[in-house]
Design a protein around this motif. Sequence first.
Motif, PDB file in Angstrom:
ATOM      1  N   VAL A  20       0.845  -1.210   0.000  1.00  0.00           N
ATOM      2  CA  VAL A  20       0.000   0.000   0.000  1.00  0.00           C
ATOM      3  C   VAL A  20       0.875   1.253   0.000  1.00  0.00           C
ATOM      4  CG1 VAL A  20      -1.687   1.326   1.318  1.00  0.00           C
ATOM      5  CG2 VAL A  20      -1.950  -1.148   1.108  1.00  0.00           C
ATOM      6  N   THR A  21       1.898   1.271   0.832  1.00  0.00           N
ATOM      7  CA  THR A  21       2.800   2.429   0.890  1.00  0.00           C
ATOM      8  C   THR A  21       3.521   2.618  -0.437  1.00  0.00           C
ATOM      9  OG1 THR A  21       3.129   2.008   3.258  1.00  0.00           O
ATOM     10  CG2 THR A  21       4.678   3.495   2.178  1.00  0.00           C
ATOM     11  N   ALA A  22       3.970   1.514  -1.033  1.00  0.00           N
ATOM     12  CA  ALA A  22       4.638   1.587  -2.342  1.00  0.00           C
ATOM     13  C   ALA A  22       3.676   2.103  -3.415  1.00  0.00           C
ATOM     14  CB  ALA A  22       5.172   0.212  -2.734  1.00  0.00           C
ATOM     15  N   GLY A  23       2.400   1.726  -3.297  1.00  0.00           N
ATOM     16  CA  GLY A  23       1.402   2.213  -4.255  1.00  0.00           C
ATOM     17  C   GLY A  23       1.259   3.728  -4.211  1.00  0.00           C
ATOM     18  N   PHE A  24       1.228   4.281  -3.001  1.00  0.00           N
ATOM     19  CA  PHE A  24       1.145   5.741  -2.880  1.00  0.00           C
ATOM     20  C   PHE A  24       2.432   6.403  -3.368  1.00  0.00           C
ATOM     21  CE2 PHE A  24      -2.478   4.965  -0.096  1.00  0.00           C
ATOM     22  CZ  PHE A  24      -3.316   6.014  -0.448  1.00  0.00           C
ATOM     23  N   PHE A  25       3.558   5.762  -3.110  1.00  0.00           N
ATOM     24  CA  PHE A  25       4.825   6.317  -3.583  1.00  0.00           C
ATOM     25  C   PHE A  25       4.846   6.384  -5.110  1.00  0.00           C
ATOM     26  CE2 PHE A  25       9.264   5.840  -4.939  1.00  0.00           C
ATOM     27  CZ  PHE A  25       9.840   6.914  -4.286  1.00  0.00           C
ATOM     28  N   ILE A  26       4.378   5.323  -5.762  1.00  0.00           N
ATOM     29  CA  ILE A  26       4.347   5.294  -7.231  1.00  0.00           C
ATOM     30  C   ILE A  26       3.375   6.345  -7.771  1.00  0.00           C
ATOM     31  CG2 ILE A  26       3.692   3.885  -9.224  1.00  0.00           C
ATOM     32  CD1 ILE A  26       4.708   1.452  -7.632  1.00  0.00           C
ATOM     33  N   ALA A  27       2.208   6.466  -7.114  1.00  0.00           N
ATOM     34  CA  ALA A  27       1.239   7.476  -7.537  1.00  0.00           C
ATOM     35  C   ALA A  27       1.829   8.874  -7.422  1.00  0.00           C
ATOM     36  CB  ALA A  27      -0.032   7.362  -6.702  1.00  0.00           C
ATOM     37  N   CYS A  28       2.587   9.102  -6.351  1.00  0.00           N
ATOM     38  CA  CYS A  28       3.233  10.405  -6.176  1.00  0.00           C
ATOM     39  C   CYS A  28       4.375  10.602  -7.173  1.00  0.00           C
ATOM     40  CB  CYS A  28       3.753  10.551  -4.748  1.00  0.00           C
ATOM     41  SG  CYS A  28       2.439  10.730  -3.516  1.00  0.00           S
ATOM     42  N   LEU A  29       5.040   9.529  -7.569  1.00  0.00           N
ATOM     43  CA  LEU A  29       6.057   9.630  -8.618  1.00  0.00           C
ATOM     44  C   LEU A  29       5.446  10.137  -9.912  1.00  0.00           C
ATOM     45  CD1 LEU A  29       8.412   6.498  -8.404  1.00  0.00           C
ATOM     46  CD2 LEU A  29       9.065   8.914  -8.207  1.00  0.00           C
ATOM     47  N   VAL A  30       4.276   9.587 -10.237  1.00  0.00           N
ATOM     48  CA  VAL A  30       3.575  10.019 -11.449  1.00  0.00           C
ATOM     49  C   VAL A  30       3.187  11.490 -11.342  1.00  0.00           C
ATOM     50  CG1 VAL A  30       1.513   9.667 -12.871  1.00  0.00           C
ATOM     51  CG2 VAL A  30       2.735   7.689 -11.930  1.00  0.00           C
ATOM     52  N   ALA A  31       2.780  11.898 -10.138  1.00  0.00           N
ATOM     53  CA  ALA A  31       2.364  13.288  -9.929  1.00  0.00           C
ATOM     54  C   ALA A  31       3.536  14.217  -9.630  1.00  0.00           C
ATOM     55  CB  ALA A  31       1.357  13.351  -8.782  1.00  0.00           C
ATOM     56  N   ASP A  32       4.758  13.663  -9.620  1.00  0.00           N
ATOM     57  CA  ASP A  32       5.983  14.419  -9.363  1.00  0.00           C
ATOM     58  C   ASP A  32       5.999  15.024  -7.966  1.00  0.00           C
ATOM     59  OD1 ASP A  32       8.509  15.275 -10.088  1.00  0.00           O
ATOM     60  OD2 ASP A  32       7.798  17.224 -10.805  1.00  0.00           O
TER      61      ASP A  32
END
Length: 378
Positions: free
Chosen positions: A28-40
């Motif tokens: 779950v934490t990695a999922g939010f990290f990836i989503a934030c990567l996309v959003a810069d």
Amino acid sequence: MITSLQQSMRRAPKSCQDATMIIFPIIVTAGFFIACLVADTALAPECTPFTMLHLAIPAIGKGSGMCKSLPFWGDLASITLTMTASLIIAAHWVFVSRLQNLDKKLTDSGLMANESDFGEAIERYRKEWKAHWSLRVLLLLLCLSAAAFFYVHTHERSQVFASLSAQTSHLISAERFEATWWMNFENHPVITSLWLLLGATGGYFAVKQGLLYVYLIRVTRKANDKWGFEYVSALRDESFGWKPVGEIINIVYVGFVDFAFASAVLFYVMGSDQGARWPEYAILSLGALGLLFNLIALGILITFMMKKHHEIIEREKKRVLKNASDPAESERAAYWMVCGTHLHLAPQHYPMNSRLKPLIALTPGIFALYRIAVEIHK
């Protein structure tokens, strides 16, 4: 889908259940990290979790970088809350699964000659909970409202933004940190909404866990004299047949630590240099209530186990001595070993193999409570 997941969890071995409580929060934490990567908004120069850790605990994280914005990776408080919310969800799944399997495991260990009605009682509770859909919806709405309230209050007056600004000698204002926060709803509404939904879901499962504790305490007290326990030799099981109960107690330990860390972080984030107000103390009260539920459940389960274990040992000694002359005191240990199926190895009270584990397991929770006390006295 949820039902099939619960069935799979119930059939899974203990090692897989333990792995779920570790892997699910990481995913779950990695999922939010990836989503934030996309959003810069995942990373920022010189801004790491140690920056915020140093703000919360000055003795730790010295020499860490200086944040100029607040990305996901630098927001240690949000990372911690993401993991604690995910952990309570996974822990609840595992807890229910272990309760459903408890009868069979106790029978297999030899502690019970026949399966009791405990599994049926847990299944009956689950069906009653599912039947009260209006109560479940109301509880979820309350949790969503609490998550929204937490977000709004944090956005308005959290000490995190002010502390980060002070670290830059106020070259970057607290308002600027709010604007560059990875969870700024105006700039990232989808990610923020998903995170608040996770927090609300974590709160929902935390309440479910607390209600299940209450039900479990009631069932245990009612069945105090109904369940028949048998003596299990240490040669067969180093925990004298109580290992399945120990697996249940371990989840309660996890709940205690999870509540302690979540409460400490929430209280820190909602704090302000303007002084504490009722929202901070409301969070503290809820956290204290959650810890109290866990401690009461823990105390009753351990007390029940110790009481029954002591009764089993005393009954077994009387049974062995009934058909034999009472040996001399100096010969009694040898007699228990030969005729009493190694009764000399059985402790009188706590039957689990590890004695230090209960104390060590509480250490992180005690540290979190210490941090709450520090925040209160600021």
